[in-house]
Design a protein around this motif. Structure first.
Motif, mmCIF file in Angstrom:
data_model
loop_
_atom_site.group_PDB
_atom_site.id
_atom_site.type_symbol
_atom_site.label_atom_id
_atom_site.label_comp_id
_atom_site.label_asym_id
_atom_site.label_seq_id
_atom_site.Cartn_x
_atom_site.Cartn_y
_atom_site.Cartn_z
ATOM 1 N N CYS A 165 0.658 -1.127 0.063
ATOM 2 C CA CYS A 165 -0.041 -0.157 0.151
ATOM 3 C C CYS A 165 0.715 1.449 -0.057
ATOM 4 C CB CYS A 165 -0.984 -0.027 1.200
ATOM 5 S SG CYS A 165 -2.416 -1.142 1.085
ATOM 6 N N GLN A 166 1.928 1.217 0.711
ATOM 7 C CA GLN A 166 2.911 2.509 0.783
ATOM 8 C C GLN A 166 3.588 2.605 -0.557
ATOM 9 O OE1 GLN A 166 3.916 5.115 2.221
ATOM 10 N NE2 GLN A 166 6.180 5.097 2.119
ATOM 11 N N ALA B 273 0.525 4.139 -2.857
ATOM 12 C CA ALA B 273 0.242 5.318 -2.342
ATOM 13 C C ALA B 273 1.451 6.351 -2.667
ATOM 14 C CB ALA B 273 0.199 5.402 -0.695
ATOM 15 N N SER C 284 3.896 3.776 7.782
ATOM 16 C CA SER C 284 4.054 2.459 7.092
ATOM 17 C C SER C 284 5.423 1.810 7.440
ATOM 18 C CB SER C 284 3.683 2.528 5.847
ATOM 19 O OG SER C 284 4.633 3.061 5.063
#
Length: 163
Positions: free
Chosen positions: A32-33, A36, A47
């Motif tokens: 997700c990092q 993003a 994160s």
């Protein structure tokens, strides 16, 4: 001895499950990092800190797990020259020394947590004690596994002897 073996197996399964699930969560958070940061242009601030502290917990749980499944490396040159009973006694002595060191570290770790656990992490703003409790938790799990493995050692056939 069946009950000790069942406890060992159950504890190893729980430790392994916790490590795998926690690592999968860390992987998902880091994925997700990446999305993003590079797709949305807005990285997740927390994160990296979450991953770093999670790896500390996973490592300490992993230490206990490796003791439980005989996953630690060992130098067996002297041990292999001993008869079966001598091998078992040497392994138990090694386990007792290891457990003694871990027991001696426990009060030091608890004092460190009392003195420094109140401070907050830089990004997630959670008390450091939640990170620091990984050490006594890992020590306790490892001590339990050392005791279980030492007891189980005298219930094994000669070819099953491992440190």
């Amino acid at each position: 001895m069946k009950i000790v073996s069942k406890i060992n197996q159950c504890l190893c399964k729980i430790e392994g499950f916790v490590m795998v699930v926690w690592f999968a969560i860390v992987l998902a958070v880091m994925a997700c990092q990446v999305v993003a940061r590079y797709v949305l242009g807005s990285p997740l601030a927390w994160s990296e800190e979450f991953a770093r502290y999670s790896f500390v917990w996973i490592s300490y749980i992993g230490c206990a797990y490796c003791v439980g499944v005989d996953g630690h490396t060992s130098i067996t040159a002297i041990r292999d020259k001993l008869p079966e009973l001598g091998q078992k006694i040497l392994i138990v002595i090694g386990n007792l020394i290891f457990a003694y060191v871990l027991i001696r570290v426990m009060p030091i770790a608890m004092k460190f947590i009392r003195n420094n656990g109140k401070f907050l992490t830089s990004v997630m703003r959670i008390p450091f004690k939640y990170l620091y409790y990984s050490l006594p938790a890992g020590l306790l799990l490892t001590i339990v596994q050392l005791v279980l493995k030492s007891v189980l050692l005298f219930d094994k056939a000669p070819e099953d002897v491992k440190a």
